[in-house]
Write an enzyme that holds these catalytic residues in place. Sequence first.
Site, PDB file in Angstrom:
ATOM      1  N   GLU A 177       0.840  -1.193   0.000  1.00 18.93           N
ATOM      2  CA  GLU A 177       0.000   0.000   0.000  1.00 18.93           C
ATOM      3  C   GLU A 177       0.876   1.245   0.000  1.00 18.93           C
ATOM      4  O   GLU A 177       1.813   1.332   0.789  1.00 18.93           O
ATOM      5  CB  GLU A 177      -0.926   0.037   1.223  1.00 18.93           C
ATOM      6  CG  GLU A 177      -1.972   1.125   1.112  1.00 18.93           C
ATOM      7  CD  GLU A 177      -2.919   1.161   2.316  1.00 18.93           C
ATOM      8  OE1 GLU A 177      -4.070   1.561   2.136  1.00 18.93           O
ATOM      9  OE2 GLU A 177      -2.493   0.809   3.420  1.00 18.93           O
ATOM     10  N   GLY A 312       3.674   2.236  10.261  1.00 16.71           N
ATOM     11  CA  GLY A 312       4.058   1.384  11.380  1.00 16.71           C
ATOM     12  C   GLY A 312       3.485  -0.001  11.281  1.00 16.71           C
ATOM     13  O   GLY A 312       4.049  -0.954  11.824  1.00 16.71           O
ATOM     14  N   ALA A 313       2.360  -0.146  10.598  1.00 20.57           N
ATOM     15  CA  ALA A 313       1.714  -1.444  10.449  1.00 20.57           C
ATOM     16  C   ALA A 313       0.843  -1.404   9.207  1.00 20.57           C
ATOM     17  O   ALA A 313       0.463  -0.330   8.730  1.00 20.57           O
ATOM     18  CB  ALA A 313       0.881  -1.781  11.681  1.00 20.57           C
ATOM     19  N   GLU A 315      -2.474  -3.552   7.031  1.00 21.28           N
ATOM     20  CA  GLU A 315      -3.615  -4.433   7.259  1.00 21.28           C
ATOM     21  C   GLU A 315      -3.772  -5.549   6.244  1.00 21.28           C
ATOM     22  O   GLU A 315      -4.904  -5.975   5.962  1.00 21.28           O
ATOM     23  CB  GLU A 315      -4.903  -3.597   7.277  1.00 21.28           C
ATOM     24  CG  GLU A 315      -5.297  -2.958   5.944  1.00 21.28           C
ATOM     25  CD  GLU A 315      -4.770  -1.556   5.736  1.00 21.28           C
ATOM     26  OE1 GLU A 315      -5.297  -0.835   4.865  1.00 21.28           O
ATOM     27  OE2 GLU A 315      -3.811  -1.168   6.426  1.00 21.28           O
ATOM     28  N   ASN A 316      -2.712  -6.072   5.655  1.00 19.58           N
ATOM     29  CA  ASN A 316      -2.852  -7.169   4.700  1.00 19.58           C
ATOM     30  C   ASN A 316      -3.868  -8.180   5.234  1.00 19.58           C
ATOM     31  O   ASN A 316      -3.789  -8.617   6.376  1.00 19.58           O
ATOM     32  CB  ASN A 316      -1.502  -7.871   4.514  1.00 19.58           C
ATOM     33  CG  ASN A 316      -0.367  -6.896   4.311  1.00 19.58           C
ATOM     34  OD1 ASN A 316      -0.341  -6.151   3.351  1.00 19.58           O
ATOM     35  ND2 ASN A 316       0.577  -6.886   5.248  1.00 19.58           N
ATOM     36  N   HIS A 348      -6.543  -1.042  15.328  1.00 15.03           N
ATOM     37  CA  HIS A 348      -6.655  -0.301  14.067  1.00 15.03           C
ATOM     38  C   HIS A 348      -6.559  -1.246  12.871  1.00 15.03           C
ATOM     39  O   HIS A 348      -7.419  -1.251  11.981  1.00 15.03           O
ATOM     40  CB  HIS A 348      -5.545   0.747  14.008  1.00 15.03           C
ATOM     41  CG  HIS A 348      -5.573   1.610  12.790  1.00 15.03           C
ATOM     42  ND1 HIS A 348      -6.005   2.915  12.812  1.00 15.03           N
ATOM     43  CD2 HIS A 348      -5.208   1.367  11.504  1.00 15.03           C
ATOM     44  CE1 HIS A 348      -5.926   3.429  11.600  1.00 15.03           C
ATOM     45  NE2 HIS A 348      -5.434   2.508  10.783  1.00 15.03           N
ATOM     46  N   GLU A 349      -5.503  -2.061  12.853  1.00 14.24           N
ATOM     47  CA  GLU A 349      -5.292  -2.934  11.690  1.00 14.24           C
ATOM     48  C   GLU A 349      -6.364  -4.018  11.596  1.00 14.24           C
ATOM     49  O   GLU A 349      -6.750  -4.420  10.496  1.00 14.24           O
ATOM     50  CB  GLU A 349      -3.901  -3.568  11.758  1.00 14.24           C
ATOM     51  CG  GLU A 349      -2.755  -2.568  11.825  1.00 14.24           C
ATOM     52  CD  GLU A 349      -2.786  -1.527  10.725  1.00 14.24           C
ATOM     53  OE1 GLU A 349      -3.240  -1.841   9.613  1.00 14.24           O
ATOM     54  OE2 GLU A 349      -2.353  -0.383  10.975  1.00 14.24           O
ATOM     55  N   HIS A 352      -9.473  -2.791   9.963  1.00 15.11           N
ATOM     56  CA  HIS A 352      -9.333  -2.769   8.507  1.00 15.11           C
ATOM     57  C   HIS A 352      -9.751  -4.093   7.863  1.00 15.11           C
ATOM     58  O   HIS A 352     -10.057  -4.111   6.663  1.00 15.11           O
ATOM     59  CB  HIS A 352      -7.873  -2.525   8.127  1.00 15.11           C
ATOM     60  CG  HIS A 352      -7.480  -1.085   8.070  1.00 15.11           C
ATOM     61  ND1 HIS A 352      -8.174  -0.153   7.341  1.00 15.11           N
ATOM     62  CD2 HIS A 352      -6.432  -0.419   8.625  1.00 15.11           C
ATOM     63  CE1 HIS A 352      -7.576   1.028   7.451  1.00 15.11           C
ATOM     64  NE2 HIS A 352      -6.519   0.896   8.227  1.00 15.11           N
ATOM     65  N   GLU A 371      -8.971   4.628   6.526  1.00 16.90           N
ATOM     66  CA  GLU A 371      -8.104   5.011   7.637  1.00 16.90           C
ATOM     67  C   GLU A 371      -8.830   5.786   8.739  1.00 16.90           C
ATOM     68  O   GLU A 371      -8.560   5.588   9.920  1.00 16.90           O
ATOM     69  CB  GLU A 371      -6.914   5.828   7.117  1.00 16.90           C
ATOM     70  CG  GLU A 371      -6.027   5.075   6.131  1.00 16.90           C
ATOM     71  CD  GLU A 371      -5.400   3.826   6.725  1.00 16.90           C
ATOM     72  OE1 GLU A 371      -5.445   3.635   7.957  1.00 16.90           O
ATOM     73  OE2 GLU A 371      -4.849   3.034   5.943  1.00 16.90           O
TER      74      GLU A 371
END
Length: 900
Positions: A177, A312-313, A315-316, A348-349, A352, A371
């Site tokens: 991404e 930082g991370a 969301e695959n 958060h991830e 997603h 987001e």
Amino acid sequence: MSMIRPAGRLLAAASLLSLAVPAAAQMAQGSAADARPAPQADSVDPSLPTQLPRTAVPHRYSIQVVPNAEALTFGGAVRIALDIVKPTDTLVLNAADLAIDGATLYGADGKPHRAKAVLDAGAQTASFDFGETLPTGAYYLDIPYTGKINTQANGLFALDYKDPDGTQRRGLFTQFEAPDARRFVPSWDEPDYKAVFDLTATVPSDQMPLSNMPIKASEDVGNGMSKVTFGTTPPMSSYLLFFGLGDFERIHREAGGTDVGIVMSKGKADQGQYALDAASAILPFYNDYFGTPYPLPKLDNIAGPGQSQFFGAMENWGAIFTFERILLNDPTITSEGNRQSIFSVAAHEMAHQWFGDLVTMAWWDDLWLNEGFASWMENKTTATLHPEWNADIDRVSAREAAMGLDSYAATHPIVQKIRTVEQTNQAFDTITYSKGEAVIAMLEGYAGAEVWRKGVQDYIKAHQYQNTRTDDLWNAVEAAGATDLTRIAHQFTLQPGVPLIQVTDAQCTGGNTLVTLRQSEFSSDRRAEVTANPQSWNVPVNAATAGGALVRAVTEGPSTQMTVPGCGPLLLNAGQTGYYRSLYQAPQLATLAQNFASLQPIDQYGLLNDNIALAYTGYQPLAPALDLTAAIPSDANPKVLGEGLGTWSGLYGMFDGEPGVQAQIGKLIQTQYAPELDRIGFAVRDGEAAGETLLRPALISVLGSTGLESVKAERVRLLGELSKNSTALDGPLKTTWLSLIARDADAADWDTLHQLAQNAGGYTERSALYGALGGVKDPALAQKALDLAITDEPGATIGASIISAVAANNPELALDFALAHPVEIDRIVDNSAQSRFVARIAQGSDDPATIDKLDAYAKANLGEEARKPVDQTISIIKARLDRRQRIMDQTRQWLAANAG
């Protein structure tokens, strides 16, 4: 750094790599006998922006990849099942940093149509001209290719690290991404081209391969190598594909009907347990909230030993990637703040997985739909599952960051126009995340929590495995019962800026307060202009008097009347869900200051931030804001105490060249906050509140900067211990003391820290030590840190963080260094962040010359469409310089009036 491997394995990898190029041709040999996919309707919305011609739609990618980690190269082959939807002689796909000679297309008759590849590096495309018009219908496209493994987090990339026993290792990961799947596979690399993915990788047998789905089959192919095939993914956008490989271990458990796992380098399983506990609590909560169970059989969160200047991370779907410093709970260095971040980033991830993965925005214009919603859900989840952390105050903090940027002319709407790769990268900013979160919180308050939730659930059910636009969400929530929500939502998402709500009149009549509100616009750099010609919003306003019931109204036009029960002190934005600034008349604000201790912590926090912002931008004098800050009681919520501490600390730094005034502010800070540090002590106590644990680092840092003797003595003691024992600082305050030691370091202290950094084993510790070297105030030592940053010593992903650390105390030095070393900066900053890196390190500058330097940099290196971060930084510096003298004068006046 190279990775040591047995010679036999290297030969095997090289051999397989050489076979990767004809792999697509081998797949094609059986194409005539393959069951052909039935032609499908064009699912891509032709009204969407695109960088590709709308001639074909992919439905399935079958990818074979053979990575050579030591050589930092890989071989690949892909078969794409697609439909040609408009007759064409050319197919154009996205491709970047790939070597492609040609492709072969097979129609229903199995006849091969061959084409050479024409690569356009600037456009990031590969074009295949077949020399004949291809009719509409179903086809297979076979493409062999090779690519490179990067050392920054773009495409397929490598991260080097040491095992606990000191053995050098290399892990492989992917980051796609926004537009970097094209660095891994030639593809229609735009979010609306959803397809299913089959991934097969030939890898060392003793390493763990990872992807979105579990392993479906594994075949020993000799020479210590295995051919691993993963399960077929659901339909998803290309940027959500993931591949990882390394000396990993996985801990897991069943939660919410899903196999939830944490993957990390071997020897760190204990450090992953906290994240596993967090994910196991979050997933059932999301299954319930969204009303649609998580659809994949597993959900991993994979720790990477590095860092990025961009993210930082990620969301695959089914395979979240997170840098280990915000995923692993290392008792030798993880602070309370980091522990809470482990939970919130995971929340958060994982949000997603529904908002972004199951339902994906159709184009990057609506990135905020991913987001902003995930940021809001992260906060809601943290507040629900960990109410003791006061996450509602963190939401207000994020809102303040958004307003801080949104009040400048160089801001942009939440829904913004994205047409280039660079614009896409720049869209990942505070407006997208934090303003998006704040607006959703406001709209949830307007709709009501249950109506909002039903709308979200209906939206997900209606659009799962599809792409959407922002209005699809508004329509769903309105249909659930939130009348007129779309009108309000459009105003806050399609136009930039911050509303200003001013109390022009408030009178007590019959036990109620009758309030007249005047709506205008808040600006940090155009106050007169926006006052004369403000934008207009219909603003949902909450208000209450002390002890009275909360009432709501939506502003209409420039003036709105409200009736608020009770006649006590009037508070606007009660509960702090609104996205606006609140401006009171002086007597009203004085009454709030007198009753400050009786307000809820979240309202104390919001009131402090509103009034500091209004004072700094000239809407009111500074004195009332400082009166509020001074009124913070000693037993206030730790986050409120921390906010006041931050205000005084900022003023203390502003008077760095005036030791007399600085000493006055330092004495004030010590008088108000040293007793709190004395009470809670330097060491974490068993059973203490999380808020106290979170406040302690700020107390130590700020009180240390003012020269508090107890902190100075502890700093000297710990530095002495550290010179004899590298583990002397181990624990949750390690980074706090490292930063304080480094900030005031002399040459000998700096050398001590440098030696510790060179000998550090774990990545998080290594990164913290090298970052501390950059945080030194002494310009000569800061220059040494800059020179070190572009060498190979720190490691490929640490150098940029050293430069960022230098910018905290020496921004002009960091900027001049970056501008003088563009080649080295390109090497150590991932390309997704390069246009923002220079602007970010300059943001703390108080030198007018910085403005001209940034403008010259932008003109030489950025197109008009890409200079937004630079323009934002220029606006911030100009505004700070314009107000600096006024703020300093008013601070002196307040100190004189409040001496002692």
